[in-house]
Design a protein around this motif. Structure first.
Motif, short mmCIF file in Angstrom:
data_model
loop_
_atom_site.label_atom_id
_atom_site.label_comp_id
_atom_site.label_asym_id
_atom_site.label_seq_id
_atom_site.Cartn_x
_atom_site.Cartn_y
_atom_site.Cartn_z
N THR A 171 0.95 -1.22 0.18
CA THR A 171 0.50 -0.18 0.18
C THR A 171 0.99 1.47 -0.23
O THR A 171 1.68 1.16 0.36
N GLY A 172 0.21 2.16 -0.20
CA GLY A 172 1.22 3.68 -0.27
C GLY A 172 0.57 4.81 0.64
O GLY A 172 1.22 5.48 1.24
N THR A 212 2.16 10.54 9.81
CA THR A 212 3.73 9.94 10.16
C THR A 212 3.78 9.88 11.24
O THR A 212 2.05 10.01 12.40
N ASP A 213 4.40 9.81 12.41
CA ASP A 213 4.69 9.85 13.81
C ASP A 213 3.60 8.67 14.46
O ASP A 213 3.36 8.94 15.44
N ASN A 214 3.54 7.89 14.18
CA ASN A 214 2.83 6.58 14.00
C ASN A 214 3.78 5.45 13.62
O ASN A 214 4.45 4.67 12.62
N TYR A 215 4.70 5.17 14.94
CA TYR A 215 5.98 4.29 14.41
C TYR A 215 6.31 3.08 15.32
O TYR A 215 6.62 3.52 16.03
N ASN A 216 5.67 2.22 14.80
CA ASN A 216 5.17 0.51 15.96
C ASN A 216 6.21 0.01 15.35
O ASN A 216 6.80 -0.35 14.31
N TYR A 217 5.91 -0.92 16.78
CA TYR A 217 6.99 -2.45 15.77
C TYR A 217 6.76 -3.18 16.74
O TYR A 217 5.70 -3.38 17.48
N ILE A 218 6.73 -5.11 16.59
CA ILE A 218 6.91 -6.30 17.29
C ILE A 218 8.49 -6.58 17.34
O ILE A 218 9.10 -6.37 16.45
N LEU A 219 9.23 -6.49 18.71
CA LEU A 219 9.58 -7.05 19.26
C LEU A 219 9.96 -8.62 19.36
O LEU A 219 8.91 -9.08 20.84
N VAL A 220 10.03 -9.79 18.17
CA VAL A 220 10.93 -10.82 19.03
C VAL A 220 11.59 -11.14 20.33
O VAL A 220 13.03 -11.07 19.07
N GLY A 280 13.01 -7.96 15.07
CA GLY A 280 11.55 -6.93 14.92
C GLY A 280 11.11 -6.52 13.63
O GLY A 280 11.90 -7.11 12.71
N ALA A 281 9.55 -6.13 13.24
CA ALA A 281 9.06 -5.95 12.37
C ALA A 281 8.18 -4.36 13.20
O ALA A 281 7.57 -4.49 13.74
N SER A 282 9.11 -3.14 11.52
CA SER A 282 8.70 -1.88 11.76
C SER A 282 6.96 -1.82 11.54
O SER A 282 6.77 -2.37 10.02
N LEU A 283 6.98 -1.71 12.29
CA LEU A 283 5.43 -1.20 11.86
C LEU A 283 4.51 0.65 11.86
O LEU A 283 5.45 1.84 12.56
N ASN A 284 3.82 1.09 10.47
CA ASN A 284 3.77 1.66 10.36
C ASN A 284 2.41 2.06 10.16
O ASN A 284 1.72 2.03 9.86
N LEU A 285 2.03 2.88 11.94
CA LEU A 285 0.93 2.38 11.97
C LEU A 285 0.58 1.04 12.75
O LEU A 285 1.57 0.70 12.88
N TYR A 286 -0.62 0.70 11.16
CA TYR A 286 -0.13 -0.77 11.60
C TYR A 286 -0.04 -1.15 10.51
O TYR A 286 -0.43 -2.58 10.10
N ASN A 287 0.06 -1.14 9.65
CA ASN A 287 0.79 -1.74 8.57
C ASN A 287 2.47 -1.79 8.51
O ASN A 287 3.73 -1.29 9.32
N LEU A 288 2.78 -3.18 7.99
CA LEU A 288 4.60 -3.26 7.86
C LEU A 288 4.80 -2.32 6.93
O LEU A 288 5.45 -2.38 6.24
N GLU A 289 6.79 -2.49 7.50
CA GLU A 289 6.98 -0.76 6.39
C GLU A 289 8.68 -1.42 6.53
O GLU A 289 9.19 -2.17 7.85
N THR A 290 8.63 -1.95 5.37
CA THR A 290 10.39 -2.44 5.20
C THR A 290 11.15 -1.77 4.28
O THR A 290 10.05 -0.89 3.76
N SER A 291 12.45 -1.64 4.17
CA SER A 291 13.29 -1.17 3.04
C SER A 291 14.22 -2.06 2.61
O SER A 291 14.53 -2.75 2.66
N ALA A 292 14.30 -1.87 0.99
CA ALA A 292 15.59 -2.13 -0.07
C ALA A 292 16.78 -0.77 -0.29
O ALA A 292 15.61 -0.22 -1.09
N TYR A 293 17.34 -1.32 -0.14
CA TYR A 293 18.20 -0.52 -0.77
C TYR A 293 17.74 1.16 -0.81
O TYR A 293 18.02 2.17 -2.23
N GLY A 294 17.44 1.23 0.27
CA GLY A 294 16.90 2.91 0.84
C GLY A 294 15.39 3.16 -0.32
O GLY A 294 14.34 3.65 -0.08
N ASN A 295 14.96 2.40 -0.13
CA ASN A 295 13.48 2.40 -0.96
C ASN A 295 12.41 1.43 -0.11
O ASN A 295 12.86 0.38 0.25
N TYR A 296 11.82 2.26 0.22
CA TYR A 296 10.74 2.10 1.79
C TYR A 296 9.69 1.22 0.77
O TYR A 296 8.72 1.64 0.15
N HIS A 297 9.42 0.30 0.99
CA HIS A 297 8.10 -1.16 1.35
C HIS A 297 6.76 -0.74 1.94
O HIS A 297 7.38 -1.35 3.52
N ILE A 298 5.35 -0.56 2.30
CA ILE A 298 4.67 -0.62 2.91
C ILE A 298 3.42 -1.45 3.11
O ILE A 298 2.79 -1.66 2.00
#
Length: 281
Positions: A215-216, A220-228, A236-254
């Motif tokens: 999703t696009g 902002t200001d909702n940087y949540n996370y799950i740590l195992v 860990g999994a980084s969350l933007n609000l309640y969506n998974l946020e990850t990156s590859a070489y500076g390109n962010y994907h949600i």
């Protein structure tokens, strides 16, 4: 109630239509750019502009560009990244501006013989009228130099994506704890599940979470996370609000997350403030 609904729907349609007309008036009519020297070759990779259009925003004076570039790998290596330059000219051939971009395979390199398309949309105020577009390949990066990054796959379980990054299988090896952090505007709260009663429940809830569509949506200001946690190892999994946020070489994907409700309900019931700001792992 039905008569009221019938009045509201035409009104909404009229408002939407008016907004579209206003936007169209601001942008003006789009036009195709002629392509001069639209093909470029470097280290066995060929790039070709297949489409280039420009639209002037009459309100701001900016020119909006929409360009497609096709790349074909004719080399004998896997290509991960192509850096290239788009050069915009007026009718007289004077350069108005140039723009440097990078095609990045991220999770899949171009194998020998394969092709890929890169689309770029961007805007710039120009001292003149755009008429032509040229292409110049600048550098090629192999997959050996920049290995592909494993991105989440729609439908896979979140814990399996964590496994691809080295985490144990939580359905087989119980972690020491699961921590969920909710960080809104710097106010950080956490819920920690590490007791014989709460940990199995958190494990079961996390094991049900699946990855949905990319999703696009970005909040902002909702940087949540799950740590195992496994002893002194954290995954860990980084969350933007309640969506998974990850990156590859500076390109962010949600990515949207499915079946997250049970874990969030447990988290909400067990949140406590912590003495640090910023969130994340």
């Amino acid at each position: 109630m039905k008569r009221k609904e019938h009045r509201v729907i035409p009104l909404l349609l009229a408002i939407i239509a008016a907004c579209v007309l206003i936007l169209a008036g601001c942008l003006g009519a789009g036009s195709g750019l002629s392509i001069k020297d639209g093909t470029s070759e470097l280290d066995g990779v060929t790039g070709k502009i297949t489409r280039a259009t420009s639209t002037v925003n009459e309100r701001t004076g900016s020119t909006l560009f929409d360009v497609d570039v096709d790349f074909t790998n004719n080399s004998d290596i896997d290509v991960m990244q192509v850096q290239y330059r788009l050069i915009c000219e007026d009718k007289q051939g004077n350069m108005l501006d140039d723009f440097t971009f990078t095609y990045n395979g991220q999770d899949k390199a171009m194998a020998p013989g394969e092709s890929a398309t890169d689309n770029k949309g961007y805007q710039k105020k120009l001292d003149g009228t755009a008429a032509r577009m040229r292409l110049e390949l600048m550098s090629i990066t192999s997959a050996e130099e920049m290995p592909p990054v494993r991105l989440p796959q729609k439908g896979e379980y979140l814990y399996r994506f964590l496994m691809s990054r080295g985490a144990p299988d939580i359905t087989v090896v119980q972690p020491t704890s699961i921590v969920v952090g909710i960080d809104q505007g710097g106010f950080l709260q956490e819920a920690t599940f590490n007791t014989p009663e709460t940990l199995p429940q958190a494990v079961d809830a996390l094991a049900k979470v699946r990855i949905g569509d990319e999703t696009g949506e970005f909040v902002t200001d909702n940087y949540n996370y799950i740590l195992v946690e496994y002893g002194d190892q954290y995954y860990g999994a980084s969350l933007n609000l309640y969506n998974l946020e990850t990156s590859a070489y500076g390109n962010y994907h949600i990515y949207q997350l499915e079946d997250l409700g049970a874990l969030l309900s447990m988290t909400t019931a067990n949140l406590t403030p912590v003495s640090r700001y910023g969130g994340g792992s």
